[in-house]
Design a protein around this motif. Structure first.
Motif, PDB file in Angstrom:
ATOM      1  N   GLY A  29       0.811  -1.224   0.000  1.00  0.00           N
ATOM      2  CA  GLY A  29       0.000   0.000   0.000  1.00  0.00           C
ATOM      3  C   GLY A  29       0.841   1.269   0.000  1.00  0.00           C
ATOM      4  N   ILE A  30       2.067   1.177  -0.573  1.00  0.00           N
ATOM      5  CA  ILE A  30       2.917   2.368  -0.641  1.00  0.00           C
ATOM      6  C   ILE A  30       3.357   2.591  -2.078  1.00  0.00           C
ATOM      7  CG2 ILE A  30       3.829   2.201   1.716  1.00  0.00           C
ATOM      8  CD1 ILE A  30       6.362   0.919   0.550  1.00  0.00           C
ATOM      9  N   THR A  31       3.694   3.835  -2.405  1.00  0.00           N
ATOM     10  CA  THR A  31       4.234   4.137  -3.725  1.00  0.00           C
ATOM     11  C   THR A  31       5.751   4.146  -3.620  1.00  0.00           C
ATOM     12  OG1 THR A  31       2.287   5.471  -4.235  1.00  0.00           O
ATOM     13  CG2 THR A  31       4.216   5.826  -5.615  1.00  0.00           C
ATOM     14  N   ILE A  32       6.408   3.411  -4.512  1.00  0.00           N
ATOM     15  CA  ILE A  32       7.870   3.333  -4.512  1.00  0.00           C
ATOM     16  C   ILE A  32       8.424   4.099  -5.709  1.00  0.00           C
ATOM     17  CG2 ILE A  32       9.814   1.725  -4.777  1.00  0.00           C
ATOM     18  CD1 ILE A  32       7.957  -0.373  -3.357  1.00  0.00           C
ATOM     19  N   LYS A  33       7.750   3.978  -6.859  1.00  0.00           N
ATOM     20  CA  LYS A  33       8.198   4.631  -8.080  1.00  0.00           C
ATOM     21  C   LYS A  33       7.254   5.769  -8.441  1.00  0.00           C
ATOM     22  CE  LYS A  33      10.682   4.073 -10.855  1.00  0.00           C
ATOM     23  NZ  LYS A  33      11.874   4.931 -10.953  1.00  0.00           N
ATOM     24  N   SER A  34       7.820   6.894  -8.868  1.00  0.00           N
ATOM     25  CA  SER A  34       6.992   7.972  -9.426  1.00  0.00           C
ATOM     26  C   SER A  34       6.405   7.474 -10.746  1.00  0.00           C
ATOM     27  CB  SER A  34       7.857   9.197  -9.726  1.00  0.00           C
ATOM     28  OG  SER A  34       8.453   9.668  -8.559  1.00  0.00           O
ATOM     29  N   GLN A  35       5.160   7.867 -11.037  1.00  0.00           N
ATOM     30  CA  GLN A  35       4.541   7.497 -12.310  1.00  0.00           C
ATOM     31  C   GLN A  35       3.975   8.741 -12.976  1.00  0.00           C
ATOM     32  OE1 GLN A  35       4.683   4.608 -13.680  1.00  0.00           O
ATOM     33  NE2 GLN A  35       5.238   3.235 -12.016  1.00  0.00           N
ATOM     34  N   ALA A  36       4.305   8.930 -14.255  1.00  0.00           N
ATOM     35  CA  ALA A  36       3.799  10.096 -14.986  1.00  0.00           C
ATOM     36  C   ALA A  36       2.599   9.660 -15.834  1.00  0.00           C
ATOM     37  CB  ALA A  36       4.893  10.648 -15.890  1.00  0.00           C
ATOM     38  N   VAL A  37       1.596  10.533 -15.930  1.00  0.00           N
ATOM     39  CA  VAL A  37       0.422  10.227 -16.761  1.00  0.00           C
ATOM     40  C   VAL A  37      -0.134  11.526 -17.354  1.00  0.00           C
ATOM     41  CG1 VAL A  37      -1.183  10.302 -14.796  1.00  0.00           C
ATOM     42  CG2 VAL A  37      -1.799   8.991 -16.802  1.00  0.00           C
TER      43      VAL A  37
END
Length: 606
Positions: A57-65
């Motif tokens: 339940g955590i974000t590890i990588k930045s994601q662009a959209v």
């Protein structure tokens, strides 16, 4: 999809917040409301692509959209980057901020501002971004929007009425927030007609297509099938595919100034696409590269070794590919007498170490042992020579004049009722208070200098348990300080086992030694001779345990007769044991290494 978006209709922004304040949920709602993901394919944490992210339940990588949004009848292009919230992934956040003009500062309306929120806010202000303050989770019964809106407004110098109130879960207020982003965030500025300059802010490795590079175009334009030049690595490639992420990759004819997208050149060599490098056109090259990023400095070091020695080349390839996806990872080859060939790796923190190890095991099918994490020490010898120690086995023998250890400046935010508990914990960990401020009547910000070695193990866990989960921690490097540190060696049969050595404070050396020899006594199987397990500081043994020898019953066949017959047999056995002890070597099974190294961290904690 259109090739070019006019720069004045583009808005590049990211979402920054503490862990569990609803970044990924807000990103989900934005994807739904803008229509780039339909109801059928929608799932929670849509942008979290890794299994580990979804499980934890955590974000590890930045994601662009990229998302379209119509305001006053005009369609705008919103490029959103969803960023991690944990302090160990702050380098991901800093890179994302450099690719944006605005930031949505998200705060939980039931919890208020936390330490990482502050850290990310300061990063955003350093990058001169337009800040949009937002309170999330206003639908919760425990939400206190008025109280925390005032706190947030005071922090960024705005009025409480400027703080947007939303519920990312129900979607309340999200459409108005998208309108606010269009009105508040500055459009990208850049020379649309100049030579192309694009900043690489992330990369991933695709087994079939090679390196996929994520870029933010600052000046000019890049087109499909043109030749490009990497200004840092000085490599030229042909652009096989160029496109945008919406939220799956969508090929386009090109990317123009202000746009965020991806490039595929078909290159399989992971070293040719470096985060922070500048991409320009080969025919019309830019004269000056973009500023790029500061290289992150690892905070914690640990050795990673394959359990099966033949997996060493596979581990090297896996680290190369992971480095592409995680620019904060550092590694170099090292050898251990006990564990064989492996790599000494540098991480930004313990969670970073845990995630990297788990990714190596899952994504590349490796079985690994990691040695107890440690920090970098600077040792000055009496003759004036300086040694940098990244691994306890590198600690110099001889007379040491002084040892310096890295220290951090830590910020702790907590309800004021826990001040005593926090002070008690920081004193135990050799901390020095720098200052204390009340953010409101019942919330306090405490600033400390603490040795990094004291923070990287269980400090955060202890802080959480002593404050019933309310305290939050953020830290940054603050130089080095002299300390009374010693190296504790573990000896088996008088031979040093490098994998178990540790550098600890003089006051904790005895406790560490006793715990490690006690643990190894249970783990090392009995041999044909007695095995001595010792903990030593220099030449002085501070703890010892013995593994008793296996004993064959040599008297079984001796029945009746004189006692001297029995004595003679026992003396013969004793001589044999003595001879065996001189030539015998203690074989430590792999399971014992794994168990002892897994618990070496606990030994340091206690």
């Amino acid at each position: 999809m259109s090739t070019r978006a006019k720069p004045e209709l583009i808005r590049n922004f990211c979402i920054i917040a503490h862990i569990d304040h609803g970044k990924s949920t807000l990103a989900d709602r934005m994807l739904q409301i803008t229509g780039v993901v339909d109801e059928r394919t929608m799932r929670d944490q849509y942008l979290d692509r890794m299994d580990i992210e979804r499980e934890r339940g955590i974000t590890i990588k930045s994601q662009a959209v990229r998302m379209p949004w119509v305001v006053d009848g005009v369609e705008h292009t919103l490029n959103m980057i969803d960023t991690p919230g944990h302090v160990d992934f702050s380098y991901e956040v800093s890179r994302s901020l450099a690719a944006c003009e605005g930031a949505v500062l998200l705060v939980d309306a039931a919890q208020g501002i936390e330490a990482q929120t502050l850290a990310n806010l300061y990063l955003a202000l350093e990058n001169d971004l337009d800040i949009i303050p937002v309170l999330n989770k206003i639908d919760l019964p425990a939400a206190q929007p008025e109280k925390y809106a005032e706190e947030l407004a005071n922090l960024i110098g705005a009025a409480p009425s400027d703080v947007r109130l939303i519920s990312a879960k129900t979607g309340e207020g999200v459409q108005a927030l998208l309108d606010d982003i269009v009105h508040t965030v500055t459009p990208p500025t850049g020379d649309a007609d100049g030579p192309a300059r694009a900043l690489i802010f992330d990369s991933v490795y695709d087994t079939y297509r090679g390196v996929v590079t994520y870029v933010r175009v600052v000046d000019g334009a890049l087109k499909a099938r043109e030749r490009i030049w990497m200004m840092g690595t000085r490599a030229q490639h042909e652009l096989l595919e160029i496109g945008v992420i919406s939220p799956e990759p969508v090929p386009t004819k090109g990317l123009s100034a202000g746009e965020v997208g991806y490039l595929i050149t078909g290159v399989k060599d992971v070293r040719q696409s470096r985060v922070g490098d500048t991409v320009t056109g080969y025919e019309r090259q830019a004269s000056k590269p973009l500023a790029g990023y500061r290289d992150p400095k690892p905070m914690v070091y640990s050795g990673l070794y394959p359990i099966d020695g033949t997996d060493y080349p596979a581990l090297r390839d896996a680290l190369d590919k992971l480095k592409l996806n995680d620019a904060a990872l550092w590694y170099e080859p090292e050898t251990s007498a006990a564990l064989g060939f492996g790599f000494r790796c540098g991480f930004l923190g313990l969670l970073h170490l845990e995630i990297i190890r788990e990714r190596l095991e899952r994504e590349f099918g490796l079985d690994l042992i990691s040695t107890a994490p440690n920090v970098v020490y600077q040792v000055t010898m009496e003759d004036g020579t300086e040694v940098e120690v990244r691994n306890p086995s590198e600690y110099p023998s001889g007379k040491v004049a002084s040892v310096r250890e890295p220290v951090v400046r830590a910020t702790i935010l907590a309800p004021s009722e826990f001040i005593g508990a926090i002070m008690d914990l920081t004193q135990q960990r050799r901390g020095a208070i720098l200052g204390m401020d009340y953010l409101s009547a019942d919330r306090v910000e405490m600033r400390y200098t603490l040795p990094l070695a004291e923070i990287v193990f269980d400090f955060f866990d202890q802080l959480k348990s002593r404050t019933r989960g309310y305290a939050t921690l953020d830290y940054e490097q603050a130089g080095v300080q002299e300390a009374d540190l010693v190296k504790v060696d573990i000896l088996l049969q008088g031979e040093q086992v490098d994998a178990f050595s540790a550098i600890v404070h003089k006051d904790e050396a005895y406790a560490y030694g006793v715990l490690m020899v006690g643990r190894l006594r249970k783990l090392i199987p009995r041999q044909q001779f007695e095995v001595a397990i010792q903990a030593a500081v220099g030449a002085r043994v501070i703890a010892r345990e013995n593994v008793r020898s296996l004993r064959k019953d040599v008297l079984a066949k001796c029945y009746g007769g004189d006692i001297t017959r029995k004595r003679k047999l026992l003396e013969k056995q004793k001589e044999g044991k003595k001879r065996m002890k001189m030539v015998g070597r203690v074989e430590v099974p792999q399971e014992a290494f794994i168990a002892a190294l897994t618990n070496a961290e606990e030994a340091k904690k206690k």
